[in-house]
Design a protein around this motif. Structure first.
Motif, PDB file in Angstrom:
ATOM      1  N   ILE A 146       0.883  -1.167   0.000  1.00 28.68           N
ATOM      2  CA  ILE A 146       0.000   0.000   0.000  1.00 28.68           C
ATOM      3  C   ILE A 146       0.913   1.207   0.000  1.00 28.68           C
ATOM      4  N   GLY A 259       4.330  -0.002  14.856  1.00 31.13           N
ATOM      5  CA  GLY A 259       3.139   0.161  14.036  1.00 31.13           C
ATOM      6  C   GLY A 259       1.979   0.685  14.863  1.00 31.13           C
ATOM      7  N   LYS A 260       1.877   0.183  16.079  1.00 34.24           N
ATOM      8  CA  LYS A 260       0.787   0.635  16.940  1.00 34.24           C
ATOM      9  C   LYS A 260       1.060   2.027  17.511  1.00 34.24           C
ATOM     10  N   ARG A 262       2.886   4.420  16.391  1.00 30.47           N
ATOM     11  CA  ARG A 262       2.735   5.445  15.360  1.00 30.47           C
ATOM     12  C   ARG A 262       1.291   5.959  15.379  1.00 30.47           C
ATOM     13  N   ALA A 270      -5.032  13.907  16.380  1.00 34.60           N
ATOM     14  CA  ALA A 270      -6.491  13.933  16.236  1.00 34.60           C
ATOM     15  C   ALA A 270      -7.172  14.506  17.487  1.00 34.60           C
ATOM     16  N   ARG A 276      -6.305  12.923  12.074  1.00 41.02           N
ATOM     17  CA  ARG A 276      -5.054  12.236  12.440  1.00 41.02           C
ATOM     18  C   ARG A 276      -3.840  12.825  11.730  1.00 41.02           C
ATOM     19  N   PHE A 277      -4.059  13.558  10.653  1.00 38.88           N
ATOM     20  CA  PHE A 277      -2.945  14.127   9.913  1.00 38.88           C
ATOM     21  C   PHE A 277      -2.835  15.647  10.124  1.00 38.88           C
ATOM     22  N   TRP A 316      15.234  -2.806  21.572  1.00 36.47           N
ATOM     23  CA  TRP A 316      15.310  -4.184  21.076  1.00 36.47           C
ATOM     24  C   TRP A 316      15.984  -4.216  19.707  1.00 36.47           C
ATOM     25  N   ALA A 319      19.637  -3.887  19.993  1.00 35.40           N
ATOM     26  CA  ALA A 319      20.270  -4.968  20.741  1.00 35.40           C
ATOM     27  C   ALA A 319      20.350  -6.244  19.916  1.00 35.40           C
TER      28      ALA A 319
ATOM     29  N   TYR B   2      17.484  -8.684  25.725  1.00 38.74           N
ATOM     30  CA  TYR B   2      16.272  -8.077  25.182  1.00 38.74           C
ATOM     31  C   TYR B   2      15.169  -9.095  24.892  1.00 38.74           C
ATOM     32  N   GLU B   5      13.063  -9.344  27.827  1.00 38.15           N
ATOM     33  CA  GLU B   5      12.283  -8.112  27.970  1.00 38.15           C
ATOM     34  C   GLU B   5      11.080  -8.123  27.023  1.00 38.15           C
ATOM     35  N   ILE B   6      11.333  -8.575  25.785  1.00 34.31           N
ATOM     36  CA  ILE B   6      10.248  -8.630  24.799  1.00 34.31           C
ATOM     37  C   ILE B   6       9.159  -9.590  25.277  1.00 34.31           C
ATOM     38  N   ARG B   9       7.227  -8.193  28.242  1.00 32.39           N
ATOM     39  CA  ARG B   9       6.312  -7.136  27.822  1.00 32.39           C
ATOM     40  C   ARG B   9       5.103  -7.711  27.101  1.00 32.39           C
ATOM     41  N   GLN B  16      -3.586  -6.944  21.924  1.00 28.07           N
ATOM     42  CA  GLN B  16      -3.728  -5.511  21.670  1.00 28.07           C
ATOM     43  C   GLN B  16      -4.827  -5.231  20.647  1.00 28.07           C
ATOM     44  N   PRO B  29     -12.232  10.726  17.769  1.00 25.57           N
ATOM     45  CA  PRO B  29     -11.828  11.910  18.546  1.00 25.57           C
ATOM     46  C   PRO B  29     -12.938  12.963  18.524  1.00 25.57           C
ATOM     47  N   ALA B 146      -1.789   5.564   4.300  1.00 27.64           N
ATOM     48  CA  ALA B 146      -1.313   5.322   5.659  1.00 27.64           C
ATOM     49  C   ALA B 146      -2.417   4.708   6.519  1.00 27.64           C
ATOM     50  N   ASP B 147      -3.638   5.202   6.368  1.00 27.95           N
ATOM     51  CA  ASP B 147      -4.709   4.674   7.211  1.00 27.95           C
ATOM     52  C   ASP B 147      -5.275   3.347   6.697  1.00 27.95           C
ATOM     53  N   LEU B 148      -4.942   2.976   5.477  1.00 25.70           N
ATOM     54  CA  LEU B 148      -5.192   1.593   5.041  1.00 25.70           C
ATOM     55  C   LEU B 148      -4.133   0.672   5.645  1.00 25.70           C
ATOM     56  N   ASN B 149      -2.883   1.134   5.617  1.00 26.84           N
ATOM     57  CA  ASN B 149      -1.796   0.351   6.208  1.00 26.84           C
ATOM     58  C   ASN B 149      -2.032   0.071   7.685  1.00 26.84           C
ATOM     59  N   VAL B 150      -2.594   1.063   8.367  1.00 33.65           N
ATOM     60  CA  VAL B 150      -2.848   0.928   9.799  1.00 33.65           C
ATOM     61  C   VAL B 150      -3.725  -0.286  10.095  1.00 33.65           C
ATOM     62  N   THR B 153      -2.012  -3.303  11.313  1.00 35.61           N
ATOM     63  CA  THR B 153      -1.272  -3.340  12.585  1.00 35.61           C
ATOM     64  C   THR B 153      -2.064  -4.093  13.647  1.00 35.61           C
ATOM     65  N   ILE B 154      -1.391  -4.353  14.779  1.00 34.44           N
ATOM     66  CA  ILE B 154      -1.966  -5.268  15.765  1.00 34.44           C
ATOM     67  C   ILE B 154      -3.268  -4.765  16.389  1.00 34.44           C
ATOM     68  N   PRO B 243      -9.449   5.051  10.119  1.00 30.22           N
ATOM     69  CA  PRO B 243      -9.313   3.594   9.911  1.00 30.22           C
ATOM     70  C   PRO B 243     -10.584   2.834  10.278  1.00 30.22           C
TER      71      PRO B 243
END
Lengths: 491, 262
Positions: A146, A259-260, A262, A270, A276-277, A316, A319, B2, B5-6, B9, B16, B29, B146-150, B153-154, B243
């Protein structure tokens, strides 16, 4: 030096008649002489003048914190090329040739900049190599994700890229021409979509041009909130880039978190303005909405949490030995080439260049709260990643000071009308680097010309040079490490 | 170390991914505004305050006032100017329709948009559980992109619905268009559409793709999806659409939003 160009502080306006006017050959040679002493070419463009064209040069003298402006006498036909001595002029001269037919004699690669077919409608030839092992790889305009469109033509010898030519123009919407013809209400959305991930950066430059022309400034509180929004834009994109770099070397933990996070930064923007932009919030003379009370407290809290998340995800990344093995000495660009190409932003600073508009030509809140340029000298993917991480830290410190010292007062002043026959320049350090806007008014105070230089316009050749003698499989990683704008270039 | 740590976390965070659509949708918002509502009966005769400030000429004042949310950038200037409350933000994130005219509000169109219905049962049975999409940006400014890419994400995790953006049109069941369709991308867009094997769907995302957006004026003259020969199945409004708005739109088309007719 002062007799050949007007020297101003950013952002600034000057009467068109007061801009030093030179025969075109002198403008070229004097500009070349200034570049020789370390000035940077911020803009070089044509302004139609009847059947002729006036060339305008905008130079940055970083050490002196000044911007130099000069113009040529009306001209048509060929002129000596600046690019022959100073490669940083190459795209500017191609643009002037494409738009106004002024041929720079001696330009080494005078191809169309935004046209994707030749004058006869046929294909445009690419630079090619001969030899038994040489093969060509063509990618785009539509890419495998994308992402915006553009064409990459690789000349490879085995696995190694010997030359990469980047052909853009697919995104050309005619933004500058549309701006000049647009009614007032329609101008802001054009500016805010020049490069949509840099809405605040370009919007601030547009505000700066108008405020310089009108001789007024936004109220202090608005100046501070604008800097907050510009830094949120930087944080969101730098974080996204660290995540994307991690993703390209299959390092999922950092990719997932960045990713999150961001998105967390975009959501802070927002919270400030609904978008958001950061669209529809900036205005000439200030901003539309405040950040105060619970909204401010909530923002500070969420900002701290997001910054802590980025820092642990970045830790991370650094490292991990396997990440370093992919980042180190990949796509190396020397400081010398970065200087010759006039690179800006993190891509320049990762090759040891210290240029940063926030430090060299500060205005608004940056004039009161200095930001230190973040530099790495290695010039590779690792350095471009490292500079982003350092800038996240620097921005974090800056925002802590900024939000702690938010001045009270109004958000929006009464903008003055634009004076007739004046030119104004505004520079802004967007997250990709220097954004340069130049506005020129006509006899009735209307827009006569408007020129936009997105940082990507200068930086795309940096990517091409970074790919020299690299494995073609490292292209996506190198590309991500620059993360340039297609529409910002194509306009 | 690390790695520890990962892992620590990761355990602390848990999942998420948002509960939506099984749980409630996250709220927009407060300054976003969402879909607009236009009650033409409240308009003062002869008043053009809203149309005067609209950056994309999305509002036409004739016998009644009509607002086209396909052109709208949701900047809020119109309802800021409106003295009678005829135009109001609803805060509703749902802005996806099957036909562009369904985004028009006011007068005979009614006060609110006509939201998308699910596609036919045959297409749903083919694509409903596995939808591969090819994205083409044709002058998009990288905000819609960008908001399609989002959505990958998790937090959003588009993959849980069997929806995925793929690298080749030959692997795709549909196209997602962003941008006002520049002259230089027209051929690339047409070829991409032609390369997707049928049956296939087409989705337009964002004001530019729906109408040209800021570039739909006479001078720029770009008109997005309506200027192409591609038969679009879904239009999602916004600049860019949130999104959540994009996800809700695609899920509506697939009949996966609770409460819509399947």
């Amino acid at each position: 030096m002062t007799n050949v160009r007007a020297l101003l502080c950013n952002p600034a306006a000057i009467a068109w008649d007061a801009v030093p006017c030179r025969p075109v050959a002198d403008l070229v040679s004097e500009t070349a002489a200034a570049l020789q002493t370390g000035a940077r070419l911020c803009a070089w463009f044509g302004v139609p003048d009847g059947a002729n064209t006036v060339l305008v040069a905008v130079l940055a003298f970083d050490a002196q914190h000044q911007v130099g402006i000069a113009r040529s006498e009306p001209h048509r036909g060929p002129l000596p090329s600046l690019t022959a001595q100073h490669p940083q002029a190459q795209a500017f001269e191609r643009e002037v040739f494409e738009q106004y037919g002024l041929e720079p004699l001696g330009h080494p690669w005078l191809k169309p900049l935004r046209r994707v077919t030749g004058a006869d409608g046929g294909p445009i030839a690419f630079y090619s190599l001969g030899g038994g092992e040489v093969h060509e790889v063509a990618v785009g305009p539509v890419h495998a994700g994308i992402i915006e469109p553009g064409h990459f033509r690789f000349q490879c010898e085995g696995e190694l890229v010997r030359n990469l030519e980047i052909a853009l123009g697919y995104q050309h919407r005619g933004a500058e021409a549309a701006f000049l013809a647009a009614p007032p209400a329609a101008r802001w959305p054009l500016i805010e979509t020049l490069a949509g991930d840099t809405s605040i950066g370009h919007g601030l430059a547009y505000a700066g041009v108008q405020e310089a022309l009108g001789g007024f400034q936004a109220p202090p509180r608005a100046q501070y909130l604008r800097a907050y929004a510009l830094e949120l834009e930087r944080l969101a994109n730098h974080t996204g880039d660290l995540g994307a770099l991690a993703n390209d070397v299959a390092f999922a933990p950092t990719s997932a978190v960045c990713g999150k996070v961001r998105g967390d930064f975009l959501n802070l923007t927002a919270l400030l303005c609904g978008n958001r932009f950061g669209r529809h919030w900036l205005r000439a003379g200030g901003v539309r909405w405040d950040l105060a009370g619970d909204r401010l407290r909530d923002s500070v809290e969420r900002l701290h949490a997001a910054l802590a998340d980025v820092e642990s995800a970045a830790r991370w990344l650094w490292a991990s030995g396997s990440v370093r093995a992919r980042f180190d000495v990949t796509g190396t660009l020397s400081g010398e080439i970065a200087a010759q190409l006039g690179l800006v932003g993190p891509a320049a600073r990762a090759s040891g260049r210290t240029t940063d508009v926030r430090a060299d030509h500060p205005w608004g809140a940056y004039a009161e709260m200095p930001v230190a340029p973040q530099v790495d000298r290695h010039g590779d993917v690792a350095a471009r990643a490292a500079v982003r991480r350092l800038e996240i830290h620097e921005t974090s410190d800056f925002l802590a000071r900024l939000l702690h010292n938010l001045p009270d007062g109004p958000l929006l002043g009464e903008p003055a009308t634009l004076p007739a026959d004046h030119l104004a320049v505004a520079l802004v350090e967007g997250w990709r680097g220097q954004i340069c806007h130049v506005g020129l008014t006509g006899r009735a105070g209307q827009w006569r010309h408007y020129k936009v230089v997105d940082p990507s316009f200068l930086n795309w050749p940096g990517l091409a040079m970074a790919l020299r003698d690299q494995a073609i499989s490292d292209f996506p990683l190198c590309n991500k490490s620059f993360n340039l704008s297609y529409c910002g270039h194509d306009l | 170390m690390y790695t520890l740590e990962i892992l620590a976390r990761r355990l602390r965070l848990g999942s998420q991914t948002m509960a939506y659509p099984r749980g409630p949708a996250p709220s927009l918002p407060d300054r976003h505004g969402g879909a607009l509502r236009l009650d033409s009966a409240r308009c003062t005769p002869g008043c053009t305050a809203c149309a005067d400030v609209c950056p994309t000429a999305a509002i036409q004042v004739g016998a009644t006032t009509v607002l086209d949310q396909g052109r709208c950038l949701f900047c809020g200037a119109c309802h800021e100017q409106c003295g009678t409350g005829a135009i109001q933000p609803t805060g509703d994130h749902r802005l996806a329709v099957r036909h562009l005219a369904d985004l028009r509000i006011g007068g005979d169109y009614g006060a609110e948009l006509r939201r998308a219905e699910a596609m036919g049962s045959e297409l749903r049975s083919l694509l409903g559980r596995s939808l591969k999409l090819r994205q083409v940006s044709a002058g998009g400014c990288n905000a819609c992109e960008a908001d399609l890419n989002v959505l990958g994400t998790i937090g959003w995790d588009l993959g849980r619905f069997g929806i995925q953006f793929v690298a080749s049109p030959r692997h795709a069941d549909g196209l997602v268009l962003t941008g006002p369709v520049t002259d230089n991308m027209r051929l690339g867009l047409e070829k991409t559409w032609a390369a997707i094997p049928g049956p296939k769907i087409a989705i337009a995302v964002g004001a530019c793709a729906l109408s040209g957006g800021p570039y739909g004026s006479q001078t720029a003259g770009l008109h997005g999806a309506p200027g192409t020969d591609i038969p679009f199945d879904l239009y999602i409004a916004g600049c860019p659409p949130h999104p959540l708005t994009i996800l809700e739109g695609i899920l509506r088309l697939l009949g996966k939003v609770p409460g819509i007719d399947t």
